[in-house]
Design a protein around this motif. Structure first.
Motif, PDB file in Angstrom:
ATOM      1  N   UNK A 126      -5.631  -1.096   5.763  1.00 31.66           N
ATOM      2  CA  UNK A 126      -5.939  -0.166   4.839  1.00 31.66           C
ATOM      3  C   UNK A 126      -4.987   0.938   4.944  1.00 31.66           C
ATOM      4  N   UNK A 127      -4.383   1.327   6.164  1.00 32.66           N
ATOM      5  CA  UNK A 127      -3.295   2.415   6.236  1.00 32.66           C
ATOM      6  C   UNK A 127      -2.117   1.835   5.669  1.00 32.66           C
ATOM      7  N   UNK A 128      -1.960   0.593   5.942  1.00 28.48           N
ATOM      8  CA  UNK A 128      -0.408  -0.114   5.499  1.00 28.48           C
ATOM      9  C   UNK A 128      -0.596  -0.230   3.914  1.00 28.48           C
ATOM     10  N   UNK A 129      -1.794  -0.038   3.445  1.00 28.65           N
ATOM     11  CA  UNK A 129      -1.895  -0.203   1.965  1.00 28.65           C
ATOM     12  C   UNK A 129      -2.265  -1.760   1.345  1.00 28.65           C
ATOM     13  N   UNK A 147     -13.041  -1.765   4.714  1.00 27.89           N
ATOM     14  CA  UNK A 147     -13.458  -1.118   5.897  1.00 27.89           C
ATOM     15  C   UNK A 147     -14.933  -0.991   5.924  1.00 27.89           C
ATOM     16  N   UNK A 148     -15.620  -0.696   4.792  1.00 25.22           N
ATOM     17  CA  UNK A 148     -17.149  -0.667   4.757  1.00 25.22           C
ATOM     18  C   UNK A 148     -17.691  -1.661   5.217  1.00 25.22           C
ATOM     19  N   UNK A 206      -5.484 -12.638   9.762  1.00 28.17           N
ATOM     20  CA  UNK A 206      -5.756 -11.237   9.556  1.00 28.17           C
ATOM     21  C   UNK A 206      -4.632 -10.309   9.844  1.00 28.17           C
ATOM     22  N   UNK A 207      -4.335 -10.470  11.256  1.00 29.08           N
ATOM     23  CA  UNK A 207      -3.316  -9.680  11.863  1.00 29.08           C
ATOM     24  C   UNK A 207      -2.080  -9.892  11.294  1.00 29.08           C
ATOM     25  N   UNK A 208      -1.731 -11.053  10.710  1.00 26.10           N
ATOM     26  CA  UNK A 208      -0.575 -11.597  10.228  1.00 26.10           C
ATOM     27  C   UNK A 208      -0.408 -11.050   8.518  1.00 26.10           C
ATOM     28  N   UNK A 209      -1.684 -10.808   8.309  1.00 24.05           N
ATOM     29  CA  UNK A 209      -1.641  -9.994   6.758  1.00 24.05           C
ATOM     30  C   UNK A 209      -1.979 -11.329   5.715  1.00 24.05           C
TER      31      UNK A 209
END
Length: 487
Positions: free
Chosen positions: A229-232, A239-240, A437-440
């Motif tokens: 989310x921070x990375x856009x 998040x919710x 997820x960590x790899x995007x």
């Protein structure tokens, strides 16, 4: 010897001789009554049981023909469970109450058996009396004072010619046997309750640990989504949604802790201790071994299960009550005797001339009582028939209980195997989703679905393990493995 002594002695000896003859006659009559008392004995009704050669759900082998061990809980290989079982054997209050009922029943049997023996009473009396000193002419003659002393023995005995008292005794003895088996039923129920509560404790501990791991996993996923989310590359909705997953996992923990506390408290009650005095270490269901079950033969179940034996004893008691009710329709023969000494002078109380005796034989035949005795017989016959049907149902239900438990073991074992495969595949899917997820490259919906599937699969695995262990306990209970009950 006083005057007239020889004549008195001869008379006394003659009376003694007549008493001896009468005593021998009564003894012979009693022997005949004892041998004839069986003429009204009612035989146990034939339950006409259909006993199968083997259990449908058991593949019988030579090893399966053996009955289960009485200390069956040792097969789970848990020292703490064994300790709790041994403590419950000695201090459980339900077992203690059942043992007290057994003592009462034994005492009732002895009370009923007392009617088979003569009743003997001894007595002594001093009587003082004074007659009036007034005469018909109105003059006083001083009156007369009389003192009498007596010492006597009295005996009574009912000839149990028709077996009435003997059948009443047999009914009480069978009732005591029923209470003995009832204690075993209570003991078996207690052992099963201890095992079930202990396995519930382990399950709650496993589920709490699983929930804590899931909370840690959900927290990691939430941090990764926040980074996206921070990375856009993520949204506030992502998040919710993950925060909701994490909150649900945290909310699942308090009910599990409540279940854990409740089952520990249940164990404390079973071993008759306040919860504050019982410390249960517990552990994990993974450390509990699955015992090898040997159900034995269905025919052996009739002697293994205490509830079947209890129903059998109740039926025997009812059968004896029918014979007793039938015997009440016949005459009752009562013999009574009294003898002793009586004298107005204490020093002469035990002289031969002071003796007295009486012998009475009586027969009472019911003639009309408004149908009371016949109705009592019908009542006891109906009770006997009711207990016969209850006995048959108990036996049939016992066979079904064993087959149901065997089916439960088989199916829960298969369920556990499949559930482990579900957990393994769910864990692999979740790990891949987390890596992506960590790899995007992962879809957030896929991540949410895989973690929820894993969380549910791991929780279901603990419940499947519990269900399998409870199935083993149910089988031991169905087989009537009572254990080494302290007598």
């Amino acid at each position: 010897m006083t005057q007239g002594g020889p004549e008195m002695a001869v008379g006394w000896l003659a009376k003694v001789a007549r008493l001896a003859v009468l005593g021998r006659a009564l003894a012979a009559l009693t022997a005949v009554a004892a041998s004839s008392g069986c003429i009204l004995t009612t035989e146990m009704p034939d339950p006409a049981l259909d006993v199968p050669k083997g259990y449908r759900e058991a593949k019988l082998t030579s090893a399966d023909a053996a009955t289960p061990a009485l200390d069956w809980w040792r097969g789970f290989r848990s020292s703490e469970l064994t300790t709790l079982m041994e403590e419950a054997q000695t201090v459980n209050l339900d077992i203690a109450a059942a043992a007290a009922r057994l003592v009462q029943a034994d005492a009732q049997a002895r009370i009923a058996g007392a009617a088979l023996l003569p009743i003997l009473n001894g007595g002594g009396q001093e009587t003082y009396s004074r007659t009036s000193g007034s005469s018909a002419s109105g003059l006083s003659n001083g009156g007369r004072e009389v003192v009498n002393y007596s010492a006597s023995l009295s005996a009574s005995y009912e000839l149990d010619f028709w077996g009435k008292n003997r059948e009443a005794t047999r009914a009480a003895e069978e009732t005591a046997n029923a209470n003995r088996f009832d204690r075993d039923v209570v003991a078996l129920t207690t052992y099963a309750a201890v095992a079930n509560a202990y396995f519930q404790v382990l399950t709650a501990q496993d589920r709490i640990r699983t929930a804590e791991r899931n909370i840690a996993s959900a927290t990691r996923i939430l941090e990764a989504i926040k980074e996206r989310f921070k990375a856009g590359t993520g949204t506030d909705l992502d998040v919710a949604q993950q925060e909701s997953v994490l909150a649900n996992q945290r909310a699942a923990v308090p009910p599990l802790r409540q279940t854990l506390a409740q089952n520990i408290n249940a164990l404390a009650t079973l071993v008759s201790r306040p919860p504050e005095r019982l410390h249960v270490i517990g552990g994990s269901l993974n450390t509990i071994a699955a015992p090898r079950v040997t159900p034995g033969l269905p025919s052996e179940l009739l002697t293994q299960r205490p509830d079947i034996r209890r129903q059998e004893a109740d039926l025997a008691s009812a059968t004896a009550n029918v014979a007793n009710a039938r015997a009440q329709l016949f005459p009752s023969i009562q013999l009574t005797g009294q003898g002793g000494y009586q004298s107005s002078a204490l020093v002469a109380l035990f002289q031969p001339h002071a003796t007295f005796f009486s012998l009475v034989g009586g027969l009472t035949q019911p003639i009309f009582d408004g149908g009371k005795l016949l109705s009592n017989l019908d009542l006891n016959k109906a009770k006997q028939d009711e207990l016969l049907q209850t006995y048959r149902k108990t036996v049939v239900s016992a066979f079904a209980d064993v087959d149901n438990a065997l089916v439960s073991i088989r199916e829960t074992t298969e369920k556990l195997r499949l559930q482990r495969e579900v957990v393994a595949s769910s864990l692999r899917a979740f790990q891949l989703a987390e890596q992506q997820l960590r790899a995007g490259t992962a879809d957030i919906v896929t991540v949410l679905n895989t973690q929820l599937t894993l969380f549910q699969a791991e929780d279901a695995l603990s419940q499947a393990q519990l269900a399998r262990l409870l199935a083993f306990v149910s089988l031991y209970q169905a087989l009537g493995a009572v254990g080494n009950q302290k007598r």
